[in-house]
Write an enzyme that holds these catalytic residues in place. Structure first.
Site, short mmCIF file in Angstrom:
data_model
loop_
_atom_site.label_atom_id
_atom_site.label_comp_id
_atom_site.label_asym_id
_atom_site.label_seq_id
_atom_site.Cartn_x
_atom_site.Cartn_y
_atom_site.Cartn_z
N GLY A 144 8.43 -0.64 -14.02
CA GLY A 144 8.42 -0.37 -12.67
C GLY A 144 9.20 0.87 -12.02
O GLY A 144 9.84 1.59 -12.56
N CYS A 145 8.65 1.20 -10.82
CA CYS A 145 9.33 2.56 -10.29
C CYS A 145 10.69 2.51 -10.18
O CYS A 145 11.28 3.50 -10.69
CB CYS A 145 8.56 2.81 -9.03
SG CYS A 145 8.76 1.40 -7.67
N TYR A 146 11.43 1.68 -9.46
CA TYR A 146 12.79 1.55 -9.62
C TYR A 146 13.52 1.39 -10.85
O TYR A 146 14.50 2.01 -11.18
CB TYR A 146 13.24 0.21 -8.57
CG TYR A 146 13.23 0.40 -6.98
CD1 TYR A 146 13.85 1.29 -6.59
CD2 TYR A 146 12.50 -0.58 -6.43
CE1 TYR A 146 13.97 1.63 -5.20
CE2 TYR A 146 12.60 -0.42 -4.80
CZ TYR A 146 13.49 0.61 -4.50
OH TYR A 146 13.10 0.79 -2.97
N ALA A 147 12.67 0.57 -11.74
CA ALA A 147 13.33 0.49 -13.08
C ALA A 147 13.43 1.56 -13.85
O ALA A 147 14.17 2.01 -14.47
CB ALA A 147 12.51 -0.59 -13.86
N SER A 148 12.38 2.38 -13.64
CA SER A 148 12.21 3.85 -14.38
C SER A 148 13.45 4.67 -14.16
O SER A 148 14.07 5.18 -14.89
CB SER A 148 11.06 4.37 -14.10
OG SER A 148 9.98 3.87 -14.10
#
EC number: 1.2.1.38
Length: 333
Positions: A144-148
């Site tokens: 995911g974008c935040y996870a990245s």
């Protein structure tokens, strides 16, 4: 003829960025793109930035993807698994949705709901041993974008024994494109411009993914919608285990990573510097009052947080240099 590529869910923001990267990739040939509501429309009418791309969007079904060697799934959460199960095992698939990220079915049920589809190889190449795992599989779950942004900031500190896995606190701001392209009242310009607003406070769906990828045992995450089209800036804080220079830990971890840049001391990430690139910018320090480790992480949520990372994973799966068709540098301003 190069590597035949198809995109399912090509009408959204991540799908559009995928198309831009694919058409500029020296080894890829775009053979199919699909959508639901936009099926039957030319790509350059759905994505004006892709002027001259005359391919017509097909309905999203396995038959439309049958001629591809590589398929990107840019579908809403819960839709990828059904389609992926109908694709031949030899076809390489990168899923930009959440369907195959989590190992724990209970975490999936708590944060997403529905049936857990099982875990694929996690597509964050900079994690230890992950490039080799990605190269050996035909199925990759794109982070995911935040996870990245958060995993790249936190994982090396926990792995090195420099940060406690408990009591991790994150506040991160994202541009409106992170919420997708569908019309929503709270995302129109009159609502977003001149405003900052938190959402899914204390219950964001990327929390179990971040914990799984970093080894964190407790994580308080507050996401914030920022008045900008794209970009993520995350501030990650953790309790130190020992006296440590967090910048040095990160610099050692990413010394050979072409897309992760630990900035020189005194320079802090800002989102504009990453836009259009597949890079993540990091900086770290120790809070002089609280003593907590602080890492700030910046990236393009549609690039490194979605389409760029998906292409990076595909390159590794195909045995290509992982930087092929991707930019290290942003387009600021």
């Amino acid at each position: 003829m190069g590597i035949r590529v198809a995109v399912a869910g090509a009408s959204g923001y991540a799908g559009g960025e995928l198309l831009r990267l694919i058409t500029g990739h020296p080894e890829f040939d775009l053979v199919a793109a699909t959508a639901h509501s936009q099926a039957g429309h030319r790509l350059d009418t759905v994505h004006p930035q892709l002027t001259g791309l005359e391919l017509v969007l097909a309905e999203t079904d396995p038959a439309a993807l049958a001629d591809a060697d590589l398929v990107f799934l840019a579908l809403p959460h819960g839709e990828s698994a059904t389609l992926a199960a109908q694709l031949p095992p030899k076809v390489r698939v990168v899923d930009l949705g959440a369907d195959h990220r989590l190992a724990d079915p209970y975490a999936w049920a708590n944060y997403y709901g529905g049936t857990h589809a099982g875990q694929w190889t996690y597509g964050l190449p900079e994690l230890p041993g992950q490039r080799e795992r990605i190269a050996a599989t035909t199925r990759v779950a794109n982070p995911g974008c935040y996870a990245s942004a958060i995993v790249l900031a936190l994982a090396p500190l926990i792995a090195a024994g420099a940060a406690q896995p408990a009591d991790v606190v994150v506040v991160a701001a994202s541009g409106a494109s992170g919420a997708g392209r569908a019309a929503k009242a709270h995302l129109i310009a009159g609502e977003v411009m001149g405003d900052l607003s938190p959402y899914r406070v204390g219950a964001h769906q990327h929390v179990p993914e971040i914990k799984q990828a970093t080894g964190a045992t407790s994580l308080s995450f507050t996401p914030v919608l920022a008045p900008m089209p794209r970009g993520i800036l995350a501030t990650v804080t953790a309790v130190p285990v020992r006296d440590v220079d967090p910048q040095a830990v990160l610099a050692e971890a990413y010394a050979d990573a072409p897309f992760v840049h630990v900035l020189p001391e005194g320079r802090w990430p800002h989102t504009a510097a990453t836009l259009g690139s597949n890079s993540c910018h990091l900086q770290a320090t120790v809070d002089v009052d609280a003593g907590r480790l602080i890492v700030v992480s910046g990236l393009d949520n549609l690039g490194r947080g979605a389409a760029g990372q998906a292409v990076q994973n595909a390159n590794i799966m195909l045995g290509l240099p992982e930087t092929t068709g991707l930019s290290v540098w942003g387009v600021s301003p």
